[in-house]
Structures are given as structure tokens and as C-alpha cells.
Design an enzyme around this catalytic site. Structure first.
Site, short mmCIF file in Angstrom:
data_model
loop_
_atom_site.label_atom_id
_atom_site.label_comp_id
_atom_site.label_asym_id
_atom_site.label_seq_id
_atom_site.Cartn_x
_atom_site.Cartn_y
_atom_site.Cartn_z
N HIS A 129 0.87 -1.19 0.00
CA HIS A 129 0.00 0.00 0.00
C HIS A 129 0.90 1.23 0.00
O HIS A 129 2.02 1.18 0.50
CB HIS A 129 -0.84 -0.06 1.29
CG HIS A 129 -1.88 0.99 1.44
ND1 HIS A 129 -1.60 2.28 1.84
CD2 HIS A 129 -3.23 0.94 1.28
CE1 HIS A 129 -2.73 2.97 1.92
NE2 HIS A 129 -3.73 2.19 1.58
N ASP A 206 3.25 -4.45 7.83
CA ASP A 206 2.00 -3.70 7.75
C ASP A 206 0.85 -4.69 7.96
O ASP A 206 0.51 -5.46 7.06
CB ASP A 206 1.91 -3.01 6.38
CG ASP A 206 0.57 -2.34 6.15
OD1 ASP A 206 -0.33 -2.48 7.00
OD2 ASP A 206 0.42 -1.68 5.10
N GLN A 209 -4.40 -5.31 7.02
CA GLN A 209 -5.43 -6.20 6.47
C GLN A 209 -5.38 -7.59 7.11
O GLN A 209 -6.16 -8.47 6.73
CB GLN A 209 -5.26 -6.34 4.95
CG GLN A 209 -5.41 -5.04 4.19
CD GLN A 209 -6.84 -4.52 4.19
OE1 GLN A 209 -7.79 -5.22 4.57
NE2 GLN A 209 -7.02 -3.28 3.77
N LYS A 232 -10.42 -0.70 10.64
CA LYS A 232 -10.75 -1.91 9.87
C LYS A 232 -11.08 -3.06 10.82
O LYS A 232 -11.44 -4.15 10.40
CB LYS A 232 -9.57 -2.30 8.97
CG LYS A 232 -9.20 -1.22 7.95
CD LYS A 232 -8.11 -1.70 7.02
CE LYS A 232 -7.31 -0.59 6.39
NZ LYS A 232 -7.94 0.09 5.28
N CYS A 370 -4.84 2.55 -3.59
CA CYS A 370 -3.60 3.04 -2.97
C CYS A 370 -2.44 2.08 -3.21
O CYS A 370 -1.63 1.81 -2.30
CB CYS A 370 -3.77 3.28 -1.46
SG CYS A 370 -5.04 4.46 -1.08
#
Ligand code: PMP
Length: 412
Positions: A129, A206, A209, A232, A370
């Protein structure tokens, strides 16, 4: 992943009823919210916890000795402890911040900027991202370091031998997504971080997700830094965190200066607070973190393994039905993937698809998500992305596929 008995035993329809927004209509049609990779919906308990904080406990943290001040501080620190337990880390190694973007910038400016120099390299993967690319580019510009890119296999997995070969001596930092927000690929981050550590490379994962969709044990991953976002994760916007090894937090200079992050301020020198507070300048999103704490309780009550299995089930059903549509191409077919389906349909623009789907009540994202470098590699300008969560249903998948067929007929 196969459905677990725990997953079969859960009444998912009852859980869905916990999300008030999912009861609304859009353009006169029942809402089908397939944009959870963008932001997740909030259960009643999260909304109630935030509301209750403002109604009954609102005060600033760590400043006032009055009752409300202690209640607010306890609620905020309580949320930190809940998040730390949820992610299997120590609470004093968890910096609370506005989300992944802030967390990654904190690593960039506070860890990388003082350390990197010309001749060093930062290794990123093709599937990152922008939040896990642009901060490193900014640091590279300031330090003279270069950016190296680890490429992917056609099915959307990382090319691991190529990644390990790219871990050359000049690489000081590796930035890698736990799960791709476009392809859904679940990366073997524990193995990757082990390989990086063997070569003395610092690792930043990261987890935006991953954390909302599966059990995440940061300690078992063995990274140096792990970033995530609360919105999220059924939590309020403007919440998230950065976990870092204590030795890093102690060595890193503060990123932002101000209240809360100091022990004593004098004009001839300021003593900083201990981590994690050293990195939490100013008034934080207290009510947001109270809500995020409630979200963590809620998700833990369901069980992240059950959520993962439920979403795998929905993903399998959706992928199977979508593959029956002529001209539909799915990007990202890794065996281990989250419930994210990026697709195009021959001859139809993704924005047109998403706009007409919206009129059918279906919310999907269209665009570049993104992730411009990934889309460039995929060779497409844009894709549509349907991203599912445990509160979605098989019936919604069927209605989405029917709506898609209708829309394609209209646009053909
Ligand atoms: N990384 C990934 C993989 C993401 O999906 C996102 C959110 N789309 C981010 C980083 C940025 O998260 P935030 O906007 O919450 O800072």
C-alpha cells in the site's frame, strides 16, 4: 482454510444484527457492504462504548487527578492492555496512534531517518500500500538510501527466493504487508522476518489487512515493528497502533513533541517520557480507543480463528460464483488469501461497474486501491474490489453476483 466446528456453531446472522448500519437501504435496495478492506462497520457495543465515554467519563488522560481524569486514563490504558493481549505483545511496547499511516511514518522518521545513509537500501514488495512505500521514499530522498523492490509470482504470492536474494548487505530495512489489500495474499511473514533477521535486516510488517481477519500473534512473527489500524477492526476511525521491540522504542528519538510525551521540560533541555508515551504527544483519540477496546472484546468473544474460517467460506463461495461470469478476471489467486477479490470485466470500466452496483445497493471499491505500483505490474488501470467480512452472508454474495450480471448486461 476449512470451516472449523467453532465456525459452524456460531449464529452469524445474529452477529450481523449487531451492526446497525447493515440494516439500512441504499438507493432503495438493502445495503450489501463489500468494502470492509477500506473500512469496517461498527457493532452496537463499539458505538455504545464511545457514546458512554462522552456521556459519563469524558476528561483528558494522564493530567488531572480528579475522578473523571482517572476514569479516562484507566479507560485509555485499559484499551492499550486489551489490544496488547489481543496481539500477544507487552502493553508498554504498544504505541497508540491514529492508524497504520501514522505508525509507519513514525518508524520512518524516528527509526530510519537517523540511521540510514547513502549506500543503504530499503526493501519493499511490489504489493505494498502507498502507506508502506511513500514514507520510505521520503526517507530515501533525505538520506541518500535507495529503494529495492521484491517482485511477485503470477498468482500474487511473493517470489520468496527472489525476496531472499534481494536481502543483500546494503539492505537495512524490509517493509512487507502481512496481507495485501488488493490481492488478498497472506504472506508468510514469520518466515520472511526470520530470513531478514539472519541477515541483520530490520523488519516492518503492515498488519492493516491481517489483524481484522485472523488471529495475529506479533511475538510469534518475530518482526521489529508491526503496524495496524483500528477502523478496519470494527473500531472507530483515527485509532491504531505500532508495536515495536522495546530496545527500538528506547533508542528512537520522539517523532512529535508536546504534552504527554515528556517527564520534565526546561529551556535548557527536556526529559522525555518512557515508551510508549514518548511517542504519544498531545491529546489522543481517547473515546476512539475506548471504542477500539470494546471492538477487541467483541471480536475476541467471537474468536479470530472462527472469523477467519467464516471469511474463508464466504471467499470460496464468492470466488466460485464470480469465476462463472464471462470475461471476469480475478487478480490474486494465492492459496492463502483473505476475503478480498479484485477483478475486472473485459470491456467494462471498473468505475462504471462500481457506480451501477451502487445503484443496486452494493458497495465495492473501484480504482487503484492506494497501490499504483501493483496495478502497474498487473497491467490494468483500475480494478473493482469486493472485500468481505464475517458479517456478510452467502445470500449477499448471491445478490452481489446477480447484480453484477445485471450491470454487465446493461453496460455490454
Ligand atoms: N496498509 C494497508 C495494507 C491498507 O489496506 C491500508 C488502508 N487501506 C493502509 C495501510 C493505511 O491505513 P490507514 O489509512 O488506516 O492509515
Amino acid at each position: 482454510m476449512n470451516a472449523t466446528p467453532a465456525h459452524d456453531a456460531i449464529d452469524w446472522d445474529r452477529l450481523r444484527a449487531d451492526f446497525p448500519l447493515l440494516r439500512r437501504k441504499v438507493h432503495g435496495k438493502p445495503l450489501i457492504y463489500f468494502d470492509s478492506a477500506n473500512t469496517g462497520q461498527k457493532p452496537e457495543c463499539v458505538i455504545a462504548a464511545t457514546d458512554d465515554f462522552y456521556r459519563r467519563h469524558n476528561a483528558n488522560v494522564s493530567r488531572a487527578v480528579h475522578a473523571l481524569g482517572s476514569e479516562a486514563t484507566e479507560a485509555y490504558e485499559g484499551a492499550r492492555r486489551k489490544l496488547a493481549a489481543f496481539l500477544h505483545v507487552r502493553a508498554d511496547e504498544l504505541v497508540l496512534c491514529s492508524g497504520t499511516t501514522f505508525a509507519l511514518n513514525l518508524v520512518a522518521y524516528s527509526w530510519a531517518l537517523p540511521r540510514l545513509q547513502a549506500g543503504d537500501a530499503i526493501l519493499v514488495t511490489r504489493m505494498e500500500h502507498h502507506a508502506n512505500i511513500v514514507p520510505w521514499q521520503l526517507i530515501a530522498q533525505r538520506t541518500g538510501a535507495t529503494i529495492k523492490v521484491a517482485e511477485l509470482l503470477p498468482d500474487g504470492r511473493l517470489d520468496l527466493p527472489a525476496l531472499y536474494a534481494a536481502m543483500t548487505p546494503e539492505v537495512k530495512l524490509l517493509a512487507v504487508a502481512h496481507v495485501s489489500n488488493v490481492l488478498g495474499t497472506l504472506n508468510p511473514v514469520a518466515e520472511i522476518c526470520r530470513e531478514a533477521a539472519r541477515r541483520g535486516i530490520t523488519t516492518v510488517v503492515d498488519g492493516s489487512q491481517a489483524v481484522p481477519h485472523m488471529p495475529v500473534d506479533i511475538a510469534a512473527i518475530g518482526c521489529d515493528f508491526y503496524a495496524f489500524t483500528g477502523h478496519k477492526l470494527c473500531g472507530p476511525t483515527g485509532t491504531g497502533g505500532l508495536w515495536a521491540k522495546r530496545e527500538h522504542l528506547q533508542a528512537m528519538p520522539p517523532f512529535l513533541g508536546g504534552g504527554e510525551m515528556i517527564k520534565e521540560v526546561r529551556f535548557d533541555g527536556t526529559a522525555f517520557n518512557d515508551p510508549p508515551h514518548k511517542f504519544e504527544a498531545g491529546t489522543p483519540n481517547i473515546a476512539g480507543f475506548v471504542g477500539l477496546g470494546a471492538a477487541v472484546d467483541y471480536l475476541s468473544g467471537i474468536g479470530m480463528a472462527a472469523i477467519h474460517a467464516r471469511e474463508a467460506d464466504l471467499l470460496a463461495h464468492a470466488s466460485e460464483e464470480l469465476r462463472k461470469i464471462d470475461g471476469l478476471r480475478i487478480f490474486g489467486n494465492a492459496p492463502d488469501k483473505a476475503a478480498v477479490i479484485s477483478f475486472t470485466i473485459d470491456g467494462v470500466h471498473s468505475h462504471d461497474l462500481a457506480t451501477l452496483l451502487d445503484l443496486e445497493g452494493v458497495a465495492v471499491r473501484s480504482g487503484q486501491h492506494c497501490a499504483h505500483p501493483l496495478l502497474q505490474w498487473l497491467g490494468v488501470g483500475t480494478t473493482c474490489r469486493a472485500s468481505l467480512a464475517f458479517y456478510n452472508t452467502h445470500a449477499e454474495v448471491d445478490a452481489f453476483v446477480a447484480a453484477l450480471r445485471k450491470v454487465v448486461r446493461l453496460l455490454a
